[in-house]
Motif scaffolding. Structure first.
Motif, mmCIF file in Angstrom:
data_model
loop_
_atom_site.group_PDB
_atom_site.id
_atom_site.type_symbol
_atom_site.label_atom_id
_atom_site.label_comp_id
_atom_site.label_asym_id
_atom_site.label_seq_id
_atom_site.Cartn_x
_atom_site.Cartn_y
_atom_site.Cartn_z
ATOM 1 N N GLY A 23 6.955 -10.619 -26.771
ATOM 2 C CA GLY A 23 8.205 -10.529 -26.034
ATOM 3 C C GLY A 23 8.130 -11.043 -24.609
ATOM 4 O O GLY A 23 9.147 -11.065 -23.908
ATOM 5 N N GLY A 24 6.950 -11.443 -24.162
ATOM 6 C CA GLY A 24 6.826 -11.955 -22.801
ATOM 7 C C GLY A 24 5.497 -11.629 -22.165
ATOM 8 O O GLY A 24 4.559 -11.178 -22.826
ATOM 9 N N HIS A 25 5.421 -11.851 -20.859
ATOM 10 C CA HIS A 25 4.199 -11.673 -20.090
ATOM 11 C C HIS A 25 4.368 -10.542 -19.080
ATOM 12 O O HIS A 25 5.449 -10.354 -18.527
ATOM 13 C CB HIS A 25 3.857 -12.941 -19.290
ATOM 14 N N VAL A 26 3.272 -9.827 -18.837
ATOM 15 C CA VAL A 26 3.184 -8.869 -17.742
ATOM 16 C C VAL A 26 1.981 -9.301 -16.920
ATOM 17 O O VAL A 26 0.876 -9.400 -17.443
ATOM 18 C CB VAL A 26 2.984 -7.419 -18.245
ATOM 19 N N VAL A 27 2.212 -9.577 -15.640
ATOM 20 C CA VAL A 27 1.129 -10.013 -14.766
ATOM 21 C C VAL A 27 1.065 -9.043 -13.593
ATOM 22 O O VAL A 27 2.081 -8.745 -12.972
ATOM 23 C CB VAL A 27 1.336 -11.457 -14.257
ATOM 24 N N ILE A 28 -0.145 -8.552 -13.319
ATOM 25 C CA ILE A 28 -0.355 -7.626 -12.206
ATOM 26 C C ILE A 28 -1.294 -8.299 -11.213
ATOM 27 O O ILE A 28 -2.387 -8.729 -11.578
ATOM 28 C CB ILE A 28 -0.944 -6.291 -12.700
ATOM 29 N N TYR A 29 -0.818 -8.388 -9.970
ATOM 30 C CA TYR A 29 -1.572 -9.013 -8.882
ATOM 31 C C TYR A 29 -1.995 -7.947 -7.886
ATOM 32 O O TYR A 29 -1.185 -7.101 -7.503
ATOM 33 C CB TYR A 29 -0.707 -10.042 -8.142
ATOM 34 N N ALA A 30 -3.243 -8.002 -7.446
ATOM 35 C CA ALA A 30 -3.686 -7.125 -6.372
ATOM 36 C C ALA A 30 -2.939 -7.516 -5.107
ATOM 37 O O ALA A 30 -2.779 -8.697 -4.808
ATOM 38 C CB ALA A 30 -5.198 -7.263 -6.157
ATOM 39 N N ALA A 31 -2.466 -6.506 -4.379
ATOM 40 C CA ALA A 31 -1.728 -6.753 -3.136
ATOM 41 C C ALA A 31 -2.133 -5.694 -2.122
ATOM 42 O O ALA A 31 -1.386 -4.763 -1.835
ATOM 43 C CB ALA A 31 -0.221 -6.732 -3.389
ATOM 44 N N GLY A 32 -3.346 -5.811 -1.594
ATOM 45 C CA GLY A 32 -3.858 -4.804 -0.663
ATOM 46 C C GLY A 32 -4.052 -3.485 -1.379
ATOM 47 O O GLY A 32 -4.667 -3.432 -2.440
ATOM 48 N N TRP A 33 -3.490 -2.403 -0.828
ATOM 49 C CA TRP A 33 -3.584 -1.089 -1.457
ATOM 50 C C TRP A 33 -2.483 -0.878 -2.485
ATOM 51 O O TRP A 33 -2.293 0.207 -3.013
ATOM 52 C CB TRP A 33 -3.552 0.021 -0.407
ATOM 53 N N THR A 34 -1.774 -1.979 -2.816
ATOM 54 C CA THR A 34 -0.709 -1.938 -3.803
ATOM 55 C C THR A 34 -0.942 -3.014 -4.846
ATOM 56 O O THR A 34 -1.898 -3.783 -4.768
ATOM 57 C CB THR A 34 0.676 -2.176 -3.146
ATOM 58 N N ALA A 35 -0.029 -3.064 -5.802
ATOM 59 C CA ALA A 35 -0.061 -4.102 -6.825
ATOM 60 C C ALA A 35 1.350 -4.625 -7.036
ATOM 61 O O ALA A 35 2.318 -3.859 -7.004
ATOM 62 C CB ALA A 35 -0.606 -3.546 -8.137
#
Length: 148
Positions: free
Chosen positions: A90-102
């Motif tokens: 059904g699609g893509h899920v991409v998680i990027y590190a962003a400091g103390w967040t994502a």
């Protein structure tokens, strides 16, 4: 069984610059279906998700995937986690590190992953910088926080 309903969560308003970054990302990438920013412990910071997705649940899953991916990277190769791509029918899920967040980005299956990375990586860096600046300043008046 009872019917599940969404409960409105109260808390601080999301930062306008972070929301603007999320909306701009959706504008730059056709067929992007949603975005969110979550802390590494699963708290929702901001989102631009469709109504059928529950933002706090997605934030919790983002934190779980972030922790697992971080552990996998450090065990296998050392170094730091940068991103993880999950492809589904059904699609893509991409998680990027962003400091103390994502930054989590949801995209339709036909979205070009290279283009998604090209647009999302700088957005994740901008969000990390904005949130880092907020943690070192007093949100009420923009003055640096005093440290003892």
């Amino acid at each position: 069984m009872g019917r599940r309903t969404k409960v409105a969560m109260t808390g601080p308003e999301p930062d306008g610059a972070v929301l603007a970054e999320l909306k701009a990302l959706r504008d730059r990438i056709p067929r992007l279906t949603g975005t969110l920013v979550a802390s590494n412990d699963g708290l929702l910071i901001a989102h631009d998700l469709p109504d059928h997705l529950e933002p706090t649940g997605m934030a919790a899953m983002t934190a779980t995937q972030l922790a697992l991916s971080y552990r996998l990277v450090t065990t296998a190769h050392g170094g730091s986690f940068q991103e993880v791509v999950v492809n589904g029918s059904g699609g893509h899920v991409v998680i990027y590190a962003a400091g103390w967040t994502a930054l989590t980005v949801l995209a339709a299956p036909e979205v070009n992953i290279g283009r998604l990375h090209l647009e999302s990586r700088p957005a994740a860096r901008a969000i990390a910088a904005r949130l880092s600046a907020l943690t070192t300043t007093d949100a009420r008046n923009g003055q640096p926080l005093e440290t003892e």
